[in-house]
Design an enzyme around this catalytic site. Structure first.
Site, short mmCIF file in Angstrom:
data_model
loop_
_atom_site.label_atom_id
_atom_site.label_comp_id
_atom_site.label_asym_id
_atom_site.label_seq_id
_atom_site.Cartn_x
_atom_site.Cartn_y
_atom_site.Cartn_z
N THR A 23 0.86 -1.19 0.00
CA THR A 23 0.00 0.00 0.00
C THR A 23 0.90 1.23 0.00
O THR A 23 1.27 1.73 -1.05
CB THR A 23 -0.97 -0.01 1.19
N LYS A 38 4.05 -6.90 4.00
CA LYS A 38 3.81 -5.49 3.69
C LYS A 38 3.54 -4.75 4.97
O LYS A 38 3.03 -5.30 5.96
CB LYS A 38 2.66 -5.31 2.71
N THR A 72 1.68 -8.71 12.27
CA THR A 72 2.03 -7.51 11.51
C THR A 72 0.89 -7.17 10.58
O THR A 72 -0.17 -7.76 10.65
CB THR A 72 3.33 -7.71 10.73
N GLU A 130 6.30 5.00 7.28
CA GLU A 130 5.98 6.11 6.39
C GLU A 130 6.76 7.37 6.76
O GLU A 130 6.51 8.02 7.77
CB GLU A 130 4.47 6.37 6.43
N ASN A 137 -0.35 10.07 5.32
CA ASN A 137 -1.61 9.64 5.92
C ASN A 137 -2.73 10.66 5.75
O ASN A 137 -3.91 10.31 5.82
CB ASN A 137 -1.38 9.30 7.39
N THR A 175 -6.58 8.94 -1.20
CA THR A 175 -6.43 9.39 -2.58
C THR A 175 -5.13 8.92 -3.18
O THR A 175 -4.93 9.05 -4.37
CB THR A 175 -6.48 10.94 -2.64
#
Length: 392
Positions: A148, A175, A186, A263, A387, A392
């Site tokens: 993702t 992932k 996870t 991230e 985030n 989108t």
């Protein structure tokens, strides 16, 4: 006793397992639907999220108490979570479609999903994807299909040679980059092996998950879809100690990759907790530190603000005493049982350590024999940006 050697191929490296992915259109010109298939029926063990709102694929697996399977259907961009009974029916419909349309026989199929919460699956798109599945060993495609916000695929494989000359292989993909605070495993992880496991797979998996995926945090959020699957076709050799060590190396490598890919993250930090009242309190302190926004922002700023670490330990609710506590950045001691060692020279040394991509913060509470190592990362501007735009 045994030898463990890294090999290439991930899931594809294990004899009897096949995998691939296709571009169904959920992600722009990227793989987003995939599968893992075994040419023989596999024993399967799994750990799922403790989030009270478990996603429909998890509920389907638990509802059917699946202990053996030879097929996993995977998708990204849609978690199929908080979709009620209709979400479970969607899983059943898609898995039945797989049985009718995949090129080989399927038994007790399992589905695993990741992505946006609260949206029904686009079954038509997934069905079209299933029709185009190629029967191949393509770890690259399937590892990309489950991504993702990941910036790179996470995959690993080992070959294990036993003292008696027998061998087995283990391969995996995972992932995860955000919503990382596993309370079981996870985000998504799939491990396959040909080890002829004769012990309780579930117990072994739980033990290794505890020191790998259950020791990491990116942001303190536990997903609705967290899953770790272990499948074995039992075609190879087996030794319990060798297998546990191979599984540990596999899951810890993937866990560390997840934290490093947090991230916007730039640093992997180990919070080495010693001398706690017991293991449970050591674990709680470690996770509190790895989840603390103030600690994470100090790490991002490369600021050896040991006061934030001490304060977070004190706020954890665990037994602690400032006259017994020591705090070090690697081997640089900054606080020792009530004595502050933080002059300009020490601060410079500690700051240099924090400039590394990976480092360790050691906290010894001096109370008991409880130990635990928790792994976390910094909190950057990029995390907020990713985030804020997630849907989108």
């Amino acid at each position: 006793m045994f030898r463990i050697i890294p090999i290439k191929g991930g899931i594809s490296a294990v004899d009897g397992f096949f995998c691939s992915g296709v571009k169904a259109g959920f992600k722009k010109d990227e793989y987003d639907v995939g599968y893992i298939y075994s040419d023989t029926l596999c024993d399967v063990a799994y750990t799922f999220t403790t989030n009270k709102f478990q996603a429909a694929p998890l509920k389907h697996t638990l509802k059917n108490n699946i202990k053996q399977t030879n097929f996993l259907l995977l998708n990204s961009k849609n978690a199929n979570a908080l979709t009620g009974e209709e979400g479970i029916k969607d899983v059943e419909e898609l898995l039945n479609f797989c049985k009718d349309n995949f090129k080989n026989d399927i038994t007790n199929p399992i589905m695993s999903s990741t992505g946006v919460i609260g949206v029904r699956l686009d079954k038509d798109k997934i069905k079209q994807a299933i029709k185009t599945f190629e029967f191949e060993k393509n770890n690259d495609k399937v590892s990309h299909a489950i991504m993702t916000t990941d910036s790179y695929p996470k995959t690993i494989a080992f070959e294990v040679t036993l003292q008696n000359g027998e061998s087995f292989r283990i391969g995996a993909i995972a992932k995860g980059a955000g919503m990382i605070n596993p309370a079981m495993a996870t985000m998504l992880c799939f491990v396959v092996t040909d080890a002829n496991i004769t012990d309780d797979m579930k117990t072994i998996l739980n033990e290794v998950v505890e020191i790998s995926f259950n020791s990491i945090s990116v942001d303190g959020d536990t997903s609705t879809n967290d899953s770790c699957f272990l499948l074995t076709n039992k075609k190879g050799g087996y030794d319990k100690d060798a297998f546990k060590e191979a599984l540990r190396l596999t899951l810890q490598k993937l866990a560390f990759d997840i934290v490093k890919d947090g991230e916007g993250a730039n640093k992997l930090v180990a919070f080495d907790i010693k001398g706690a009242k017991n293991k449970q309190e050591a674990q709680k302190i470690g996770k509190t530190l790895s989840n603390s926004l103030l600690v994470k922002t100090a790490i991002f700023g490369e600021d050896p603000n040991w006061g934030r670490i001490a304060s977070t330990i004190g706020a954890s609710g665990c037994e602690c005493d400032e006259t017994k506590l020591t705090i070090s950045f690697e081997d640089v001691l900054v606080y020792d049982k009530g004595e502050i060692y933080f002059d300009s020279e020490t601060e410079t040394k500690a700051a240099k350590i924090m400039q590394r991509d990976e480092f360790r913060i050691v906290c010894d509470l001096g109370i008991g024999d409880g130990e635990f190592i928790s792994y976390g990362c910094d909190l950057s501007y990029e995390y907020v940006k990713i985030n804020a735009d997630y849907r989108t």
